[in-house]
Motif scaffolding. Structure first.
Motif, mmCIF file in Angstrom:
data_model
loop_
_atom_site.group_PDB
_atom_site.id
_atom_site.type_symbol
_atom_site.label_atom_id
_atom_site.label_comp_id
_atom_site.label_asym_id
_atom_site.label_seq_id
_atom_site.Cartn_x
_atom_site.Cartn_y
_atom_site.Cartn_z
ATOM 1 N N SER A 130 0.820 -1.197 0.000
ATOM 2 C CA SER A 130 0.000 0.000 0.000
ATOM 3 C C SER A 130 0.861 1.257 0.000
ATOM 4 C CB SER A 130 -0.922 -0.012 1.215
ATOM 5 O OG SER A 130 -1.633 1.192 1.306
ATOM 6 N N VAL A 131 1.883 1.278 0.841
ATOM 7 C CA VAL A 131 2.780 2.438 0.912
ATOM 8 C C VAL A 131 3.544 2.594 -0.402
ATOM 9 C CG1 VAL A 131 4.805 3.415 2.065
ATOM 10 C CG2 VAL A 131 3.012 2.334 3.411
ATOM 11 N N ALA A 132 4.027 1.492 -0.945
ATOM 12 C CA ALA A 132 4.756 1.554 -2.210
ATOM 13 C C ALA A 132 3.864 2.080 -3.328
ATOM 14 C CB ALA A 132 5.306 0.180 -2.567
ATOM 15 N N LEU A 133 2.624 1.627 -3.380
ATOM 16 C CA LEU A 133 1.701 2.096 -4.414
ATOM 17 C C LEU A 133 1.389 3.583 -4.266
ATOM 18 C CD1 LEU A 133 -0.740 -0.917 -4.711
ATOM 19 C CD2 LEU A 133 0.900 -0.128 -6.421
ATOM 20 N N GLU A 134 1.283 4.056 -3.026
ATOM 21 C CA GLU A 134 1.066 5.490 -2.812
ATOM 22 C C GLU A 134 2.226 6.293 -3.367
ATOM 23 O OE1 GLU A 134 0.025 6.779 1.151
ATOM 24 O OE2 GLU A 134 -1.190 4.977 1.445
ATOM 25 N N ARG A 135 3.436 5.832 -3.118
ATOM 26 C CA ARG A 135 4.627 6.534 -3.614
ATOM 27 C C ARG A 135 4.672 6.505 -5.137
ATOM 28 N NH1 ARG A 135 7.843 10.403 -4.568
ATOM 29 N NH2 ARG A 135 9.962 9.839 -5.056
ATOM 30 N N TYR A 136 4.401 5.345 -5.731
ATOM 31 C CA TYR A 136 4.452 5.243 -7.183
ATOM 32 C C TYR A 136 3.341 6.071 -7.832
ATOM 33 C CZ TYR A 136 7.903 1.671 -6.295
ATOM 34 O OH TYR A 136 9.008 0.996 -5.857
ATOM 35 N N ALA A 137 2.195 6.197 -7.180
ATOM 36 C CA ALA A 137 1.131 7.064 -7.688
ATOM 37 C C ALA A 137 1.589 8.519 -7.677
ATOM 38 C CB ALA A 137 -0.139 6.897 -6.860
ATOM 39 N N GLU A 138 2.295 8.906 -6.622
ATOM 40 C CA GLU A 138 2.829 10.269 -6.529
ATOM 41 C C GLU A 138 3.849 10.524 -7.634
ATOM 42 O OE1 GLU A 138 5.753 12.154 -3.375
ATOM 43 O OE2 GLU A 138 3.755 11.882 -2.509
ATOM 44 N N VAL A 139 4.744 9.577 -7.867
ATOM 45 C CA VAL A 139 5.752 9.701 -8.919
ATOM 46 C C VAL A 139 5.077 9.786 -10.290
ATOM 47 C CG1 VAL A 139 7.639 8.486 -10.099
ATOM 48 C CG2 VAL A 139 7.606 8.614 -7.614
ATOM 49 N N THR A 140 4.054 8.973 -10.504
ATOM 50 C CA THR A 140 3.329 8.984 -11.770
ATOM 51 C C THR A 140 2.668 10.333 -12.008
ATOM 52 O OG1 THR A 140 2.928 6.611 -11.578
ATOM 53 C CG2 THR A 140 1.523 7.823 -13.100
ATOM 54 N N GLU A 141 2.066 10.910 -10.975
ATOM 55 C CA GLU A 141 1.451 12.232 -11.110
ATOM 56 C C GLU A 141 2.493 13.287 -11.483
ATOM 57 O OE1 GLU A 141 -1.745 13.345 -11.042
ATOM 58 O OE2 GLU A 141 -2.315 11.227 -10.977
ATOM 59 N N GLU A 142 3.674 13.223 -10.865
ATOM 60 C CA GLU A 142 4.743 14.162 -11.201
ATOM 61 C C GLU A 142 5.165 13.995 -12.650
ATOM 62 O OE1 GLU A 142 7.896 13.438 -8.411
ATOM 63 O OE2 GLU A 142 6.723 14.137 -6.703
ATOM 64 N N MET A 143 5.283 12.757 -13.104
ATOM 65 C CA MET A 143 5.689 12.494 -14.485
ATOM 66 C C MET A 143 4.620 12.969 -15.475
ATOM 67 S SD MET A 143 7.455 8.760 -13.984
ATOM 68 C CE MET A 143 7.811 8.499 -15.699
ATOM 69 N N LEU A 144 3.357 12.772 -15.143
ATOM 70 C CA LEU A 144 2.283 13.244 -16.018
ATOM 71 C C LEU A 144 2.301 14.764 -16.130
ATOM 72 C CD1 LEU A 144 -0.697 10.929 -15.036
ATOM 73 C CD2 LEU A 144 0.457 11.034 -17.243
ATOM 74 N N GLY A 145 2.532 15.444 -15.025
ATOM 75 C CA GLY A 145 2.621 16.910 -15.052
ATOM 76 C C GLY A 145 3.779 17.383 -15.906
ATOM 77 N N SER A 146 4.913 16.738 -15.757
ATOM 78 C CA SER A 146 6.090 17.087 -16.547
ATOM 79 C C SER A 146 5.864 16.813 -18.032
ATOM 80 C CB SER A 146 7.290 16.288 -16.039
ATOM 81 O OG SER A 146 8.413 16.511 -16.840
ATOM 82 N N THR A 147 5.226 15.699 -18.333
ATOM 83 C CA THR A 147 4.928 15.349 -19.723
ATOM 84 C C THR A 147 3.966 16.360 -20.336
ATOM 85 O OG1 THR A 147 5.262 13.018 -19.237
ATOM 86 C CG2 THR A 147 4.011 13.529 -21.224
ATOM 87 N N GLN A 148 2.976 16.784 -19.570
ATOM 88 C CA GLN A 148 2.016 17.763 -20.068
ATOM 89 C C GLN A 148 2.704 19.095 -20.383
ATOM 90 O OE1 GLN A 148 -1.130 18.802 -17.367
ATOM 91 N NE2 GLN A 148 -2.430 19.581 -18.989
ATOM 92 N N GLN A 149 3.596 19.540 -19.510
ATOM 93 C CA GLN A 149 4.329 20.781 -19.747
ATOM 94 C C GLN A 149 5.170 20.674 -21.011
ATOM 95 O OE1 GLN A 149 6.555 21.364 -16.164
ATOM 96 N NE2 GLN A 149 4.962 22.617 -15.218
ATOM 97 N N HIS A 150 5.845 19.540 -21.176
ATOM 98 C CA HIS A 150 6.701 19.355 -22.346
ATOM 99 C C HIS A 150 5.862 19.289 -23.632
ATOM 100 C CE1 HIS A 150 10.414 18.426 -24.353
ATOM 101 N NE2 HIS A 150 9.852 17.353 -24.919
ATOM 102 N N THR A 151 4.712 18.655 -23.568
ATOM 103 C CA THR A 151 3.821 18.570 -24.722
ATOM 104 C C THR A 151 3.332 19.959 -25.122
ATOM 105 O OG1 THR A 151 3.112 16.356 -24.070
ATOM 106 C CG2 THR A 151 1.667 17.547 -25.583
ATOM 107 N N GLN A 152 2.956 20.772 -24.158
ATOM 108 C CA GLN A 152 2.503 22.133 -24.451
ATOM 109 C C GLN A 152 3.625 22.948 -25.082
ATOM 110 O OE1 GLN A 152 1.056 23.451 -20.659
ATOM 111 N NE2 GLN A 152 -0.949 22.468 -20.920
#
Length: 162
Positions: free
Chosen positions: A121-143
């Motif tokens: 559960s803790v590992a999944l919470e961390r990986y969800a946080e990392v995924t959100e950061e990566m999605l934000g970064s990808t969105q900025q780069h796409t724009q």
């Protein structure tokens, strides 16, 4: 009542090195995890992917364990992610609720499974946080790329119509 505390302590833990650093009774091991009996109703679960789970430990015992794992840990987190689950042992029946588990027959395997679930559960919470950061970064780069492409097309059009 006892407590399971699961920490994402590091990005990885060398389990071979842990075997030399931890002097408790090893109950289970494979290539990804080590499960120790530390004392009467006290257990330690160490995972290769940086998770460490405790059952029935005091804060000072947890800190001492982290100290013994320092050399085996790769990229330790300054502030480890963690979660706790309270457990009632030898209750009238098995129940699972949010952050609480009641076990009728509290054997080592049942405790190990609760510790495993808390750790995942803790590992999944961390990986969800990392995924959100990566999605934000990808969105900025796409724009950025979309704006640059629009400017490039505009320059092409100007060149053609001159």
């Amino acid at each position: 009542m006892a407590t399971v505390i699961a920490y994402l302590y590091a990005s990885g833990i060398n389990l071979r090195q842990c075997r030399g650093n931890v002097s408790h009774e090893l109950l289970f091991s494979d290539s990804d995890e080590l499960f120790y009996k530390v004392g009467e109703k006290k257990y330690l679960f160490i995972f290769q992917y940086g998770m460490v789970a405790f059952f029935g430990h005091s804060e000072s015992e947890i800190l001492a364990t982290f100290k013994s794992l320092e050399t085996a840990a790769k990229n330790r987190y300054e502030t480890p992610f963690f979660d706790t689950i309270s457990m009632s042992l030898n209750s009238s029946d098995d129940k699972v609720a949010f952050n609480h588990v009641s076990l009728k027959d509290a054997d080592e395997e049942a405790i190990r499974l609760v510790m495993l679930n808390a750790s995942q559960s803790v590992a999944l919470e961390r990986y969800a946080e990392v995924t959100e950061e990566m999605l934000g970064s990808t969105q900025q780069h796409t724009q950025y790329l979309e704006k640059r492409k629009a400017r490039y097309r505009w320059k092409q059009a100007e060149t053609i119509y001159r």
